[in-house]
Every structure is written in C-alpha cells, then in structure tokens.
Design a protein around this motif. Structure first.
Motif, mmCIF file in Angstrom:
data_model
loop_
_atom_site.group_PDB
_atom_site.id
_atom_site.type_symbol
_atom_site.label_atom_id
_atom_site.label_comp_id
_atom_site.label_asym_id
_atom_site.label_seq_id
_atom_site.Cartn_x
_atom_site.Cartn_y
_atom_site.Cartn_z
ATOM 1 N N LEU A 13 0.943 -1.262 0.042
ATOM 2 C CA LEU A 13 0.080 -0.002 0.134
ATOM 3 C C LEU A 13 0.820 1.460 0.192
ATOM 4 O O LEU A 13 0.417 2.311 -0.630
ATOM 5 C CB LEU A 13 -0.918 0.096 1.134
ATOM 6 C CG LEU A 13 -2.173 -0.877 1.124
ATOM 7 C CD1 LEU A 13 -2.985 -0.944 2.376
ATOM 8 C CD2 LEU A 13 -2.846 -0.776 0.101
ATOM 9 N N PHE A 14 1.740 1.307 0.659
ATOM 10 C CA PHE A 14 2.757 2.539 0.853
ATOM 11 C C PHE A 14 3.423 2.567 -0.580
ATOM 12 O O PHE A 14 3.711 3.686 -0.995
ATOM 13 C CB PHE A 14 3.911 2.315 1.821
ATOM 14 C CG PHE A 14 4.757 3.381 2.059
ATOM 15 C CD1 PHE A 14 4.404 4.626 2.649
ATOM 16 C CD2 PHE A 14 5.897 3.322 1.506
ATOM 17 C CE1 PHE A 14 5.176 5.662 2.752
ATOM 18 C CE2 PHE A 14 6.841 4.539 1.689
ATOM 19 C CZ PHE A 14 6.494 5.683 2.641
ATOM 20 N N SER A 15 3.861 1.530 -1.206
ATOM 21 C CA SER A 15 4.614 1.674 -2.672
ATOM 22 C C SER A 15 3.305 2.013 -3.527
ATOM 23 O O SER A 15 3.934 2.938 -4.412
ATOM 24 C CB SER A 15 5.203 0.189 -2.818
ATOM 25 O OG SER A 15 6.030 -0.255 -2.284
ATOM 26 N N LEU A 16 2.357 1.731 -3.641
ATOM 27 C CA LEU A 16 1.337 2.016 -4.173
ATOM 28 C C LEU A 16 1.038 3.420 -4.160
ATOM 29 O O LEU A 16 0.765 4.357 -5.036
ATOM 30 C CB LEU A 16 0.107 1.318 -4.099
ATOM 31 C CG LEU A 16 -1.202 1.559 -5.170
ATOM 32 C CD1 LEU A 16 -0.682 1.065 -6.356
ATOM 33 C CD2 LEU A 16 -2.354 0.372 -4.652
ATOM 34 N N ALA A 17 0.828 4.210 -2.868
ATOM 35 C CA ALA A 17 0.774 5.427 -2.453
ATOM 36 C C ALA A 17 1.806 6.170 -3.180
ATOM 37 O O ALA A 17 1.656 7.541 -3.535
ATOM 38 C CB ALA A 17 0.518 5.519 -1.044
#
Length: 105
Positions: A13-17
């Motif tokens: 999720l952090f990478s996607l954000a």
C-alpha cells in the motif's frame, strides 16, 4: 502489532501510494511546463508581430523616401537644364553686348 502478512500489505500500500504521488507529480510538472511553454510561444508571437509591423512600416517609409528622392532628382535635372539655358542666354547676351560696344567704340 504488524505481522509479516500485514507488513507485506502495508509495504504494498505504501509503494502504491508513493507511485500515485509520483504520477500526480509528473502530471503537474507536465502541465506547468506546457503552460510556461505556451506563455513563451505567446510572447514570441507578440514579438514577431511587432517586428513584422515595424518592418512593414519601415518598408512603407523606404518606398516613400524613394519616391521623394526620385521627385527631387527630377526637379534637380530640370533646374540644371534651366541653369544651362540661362548660362547660354547670358553668354549670348554678353557676346551681343561686346559686339555693340565694339561698334560704338
């Protein structure tokens, strides 16, 4: 507490954000660059218009000056012709005067 399974999801999720923020940043930069490029093109077009207007006015001024010079040259030729005629008339008159003076004298 975060388990390895939750951690993997959090990292994803952090990478996607971060990827989404990067895409937004790129889009914003492209828009701002295209806007500044458009402003530059508008400024260049305004300068070109001014140059064309100035060159057109200069061309008209040069044509007018050429016409004036041609008129002045024509007048000068006419004046030169008249001066030559006057000089001939004066020479002729001086010749007649001298002949009259010789006859009287």
């Amino acid at each position: 507490m975060i388990t390895p399974k939750d951690g993997m999801t959090f990292e994803f999720l952090f990478s996607l954000a971060a990827f989404a923020v990067l895409i937004v940043n790129v889009v914003v930069m492209i828009k701002s660059n295209s806007k500044s490029d458009a402003e530059g093109v508008v400024k260049a077009n305004l300068k070109l218009d001014a140059l064309c207007r100035d060159s057109s006015e200069t061309r008209l001024d040069l044509k007018s000056m050429k016409s004036d010079i041609e008129k002045m040259t024509k007048k000068q030729i006419e004046h030169d012709f008249r001066l030559e005629k006057i000089e001939e008339d004066l020479d002729s008159a001086c010749g007649r005067i001298t002949k009259l003076e010789e006859k009287e004298g």
